[in-house]
Every structure is written in C-alpha cells, then in structure tokens.
Scaffold this motif. Structure first.
Motif, PDB file in Angstrom:
ATOM      1  N   TYR A 100     -86.294 -25.179 -15.657  1.00 57.15           N
ATOM      2  CA  TYR A 100     -86.626 -25.344 -17.064  1.00 57.15           C
ATOM      3  C   TYR A 100     -85.862 -24.286 -17.842  1.00 57.15           C
ATOM      4  CZ  TYR A 100     -89.381 -25.699 -21.346  1.00 57.15           C
ATOM      5  OH  TYR A 100     -89.771 -25.868 -22.655  1.00 57.15           O
ATOM      6  N   VAL A 101     -85.149 -24.716 -18.877  1.00 59.47           N
ATOM      7  CA  VAL A 101     -84.389 -23.790 -19.723  1.00 59.47           C
ATOM      8  C   VAL A 101     -84.775 -24.061 -21.171  1.00 59.47           C
ATOM      9  CG1 VAL A 101     -82.095 -23.043 -20.480  1.00 59.47           C
ATOM     10  CG2 VAL A 101     -82.462 -23.720 -18.094  1.00 59.47           C
ATOM     11  N   PHE A 102     -85.030 -22.996 -21.905  1.00 60.96           N
ATOM     12  CA  PHE A 102     -85.428 -23.110 -23.302  1.00 60.96           C
ATOM     13  C   PHE A 102     -84.820 -21.936 -24.050  1.00 60.96           C
ATOM     14  CE2 PHE A 102     -88.250 -22.751 -26.950  1.00 60.96           C
ATOM     15  CZ  PHE A 102     -88.524 -24.080 -27.270  1.00 60.96           C
ATOM     16  N   ASP A 103     -84.060 -22.220 -25.092  1.00 59.36           N
ATOM     17  CA  ASP A 103     -83.414 -21.172 -25.878  1.00 59.36           C
ATOM     18  C   ASP A 103     -84.036 -21.102 -27.270  1.00 59.36           C
ATOM     19  OD1 ASP A 103     -81.774 -20.815 -23.729  1.00 59.36           O
ATOM     20  OD2 ASP A 103     -79.949 -21.484 -24.703  1.00 59.36           O
ATOM     21  N   ILE A 104     -84.217 -19.880 -27.741  1.00 60.52           N
ATOM     22  CA  ILE A 104     -84.741 -19.659 -29.088  1.00 60.52           C
ATOM     23  C   ILE A 104     -83.745 -18.788 -29.845  1.00 60.52           C
ATOM     24  CG2 ILE A 104     -86.576 -18.593 -30.459  1.00 60.52           C
ATOM     25  CD1 ILE A 104     -88.414 -18.965 -28.006  1.00 60.52           C
TER      26      ILE A 104
END
Length: 118
Positions: A100-104
C-alpha cells in the motif's frame, strides 16, 4: 513546493521467515542513504519505519510501515526512478501479498499543538 510524505506498508507473505523480513526491512532502510542526488545529498529528508501496533484491527494483514519525507514531488519522483529503489521494489514484490502506497503533499501540519505551514 510543499514536502511530500510517502507512506508505504507491506503485507509480507505468511510463509516468509523472520530473517527474510528483517533483511527486506534493512534493505529498504538502506535506501535512506544510498538514494542521493548527483551531488551526494540524500533525496529522503526523513525516514521512519516500524511494525504495526494499532489496536483497531484495520491493518488488513500489513505488518510493516515506512514513512519517507521528500522536499518536493520532484525529489519523490527522482527517488521512484532511482536504480536502487527500482531494484528493491522488484525484489520485494516476490515477498509480499500486498503493498500500500499513499502520498500526501503537505498543506499544513501540527507539531505539539502548533501549526506548521509547508
């Protein structure tokens, strides 16, 4: 440009032995210093890693998390294309049942109750 917080979590295969997982975590952690700009300065401003400790039971089998901070989307994109990252990403694919990859892109942050602008 605001900093980019790049969150990654792994759901390692249940058949994987603990030493293999530890080696994978060490390899990922080594990118902190091995992925650099041409002048030798690191692309990763901050690197945090750890195992899931949430009591909520919502981890969906993901056991290890990593939070990398980059100064900009350009630095993040350079990191993603870097041969050391590409090699690690290719190797870890065979070790996991999920990533799972999530960028902010940081707009605002609170540190000890105080607002910190990007």
């Amino acid at each position: 440009m605001p900093p980019v917080h790049h969150f990654v979590s792994f759901k390692y295969k249940p058949t994987l032995a603990s030493p293999e997982i530890s080696a994978s975590v060490r390899h990922f952690t080594s990118l902190n210093t091995s992925v650099t700009r041409p002048d030798g300065t690191p692309l990763i401003r901050s690197f945090i890693r750890g195992e899931n400790s949430s009591p909520e039971g919502l981890h969906q089998g993901h056991t290890h998390g990593f939070l990398l901070v980059f100064a900009s989307t350009d630095d993040r994109d350079t990191y993603l294309a870097h041969p050391a990252h590409v090699k690690f990403a290719t190797e870890v694919k065979g070790m996991v049942d999920g990533v799972y990859v999530f960028d902010i892109n940081q707009e605002e942050a609170f540190v000890d109750g105080a607002v910190v602008k990007a």
